[in-house]
Write an enzyme that holds these catalytic residues in place. Structure first.
Site, PDB file in Angstrom:
ATOM      1  N   GLY A 137       0.581  -1.157  -0.064  1.00  0.00           N
ATOM      2  CA  GLY A 137       0.147   0.029  -0.075  1.00  0.00           C
ATOM      3  C   GLY A 137       0.741   1.070  -0.078  1.00  0.00           C
ATOM      4  N   CYS A 138       2.080   1.232   0.896  1.00  0.00           N
ATOM      5  CA  CYS A 138       2.785   2.463   0.820  1.00  0.00           C
ATOM      6  C   CYS A 138       3.539   2.638  -0.516  1.00  0.00           C
ATOM      7  CB  CYS A 138       3.829   2.305   1.963  1.00  0.00           C
ATOM      8  SG  CYS A 138       2.869   2.194   3.531  1.00  0.00           S
ATOM      9  N   THR A 139       3.812   1.600  -1.200  1.00  0.00           N
ATOM     10  CA  THR A 139       4.419   1.493  -2.405  1.00  0.00           C
ATOM     11  C   THR A 139       3.638   2.235  -3.353  1.00  0.00           C
ATOM     12  OG1 THR A 139       6.148  -0.202  -1.814  1.00  0.00           O
ATOM     13  CG2 THR A 139       5.782   0.250  -4.194  1.00  0.00           C
TER      14      THR A 139
END
Length: 157
Positions: A44-46
């Site tokens: 998700g952060c990527t």
């Protein structure tokens, strides 16, 4: 509970991925998108970082800059930036010096369990250092578009 719009950005002094000190005063004079995310190189952060990367020209065309904020180390940030070709700075806040006053660290559900961690949040800060819009508990899909719309709308008002 996230910090409310109309509140000055809390004073802070953190290191970016290059080891440079960045303070709240450094952000003044430009619109700033400050997004808090849980962990470098996670799915998700990527996705979120790459969305900001892919739309950075649009953000900059509105006179804004982007900073990511997490508890990750400088080395972790450097690896994440290199792997994803991120063209903006990542701030390291291992002690939650800024995350706590923003309301971006606290209890959250992860795989059905309550844990303490970074709550994915975004803060739109005006050139005077005042938070103008807050997205608490961000859902990654479509988020950058929402940030761009709010930024454009605030600049017209």
């Amino acid at each position: 509970m996230s910090i409310q719009p109309g509140t000055p950005l809390p004073a802070f002094s953190l290191q970016d991925d290059q080891g440079h000190t960045v303070t709240d005063k450094d952000l003044k004079g430009r619109w700033t998108v400050l997004y808090a995310y849980p962990k470098d190189s996670t799915p998700g952060c990527t996705t979120e970082a790459c969305d900001f990367r892919d739309n950075l020209a649009r953000v900059q065309s509105l006179g804004a800059q982007v900073y990511g904020l997490s508890r990750d180390s400088l080395k972790s940030h450097q690896n994440f930036i290199a792997k994803q070709s991120l063209p903006f700075r990542l701030l390291s806040d291992p002690d939650c010096a800024l995350l706590n006053p923003l309301g971006a660290f606290g209890k959250k559900l992860m795989y059905g369990k309550e844990v303490q961690g970074i709550i994915r949040s975004t803060f739109l800060v005006d050139p005077k250092g005042v938070i103008r819009h807050v997205w608490p508990k961000v859902s990654v899909k479509g988020h950058v578009e929402a940030v761009l719309e709010a930024l454009a709308a605030l600049q017209k008002s």
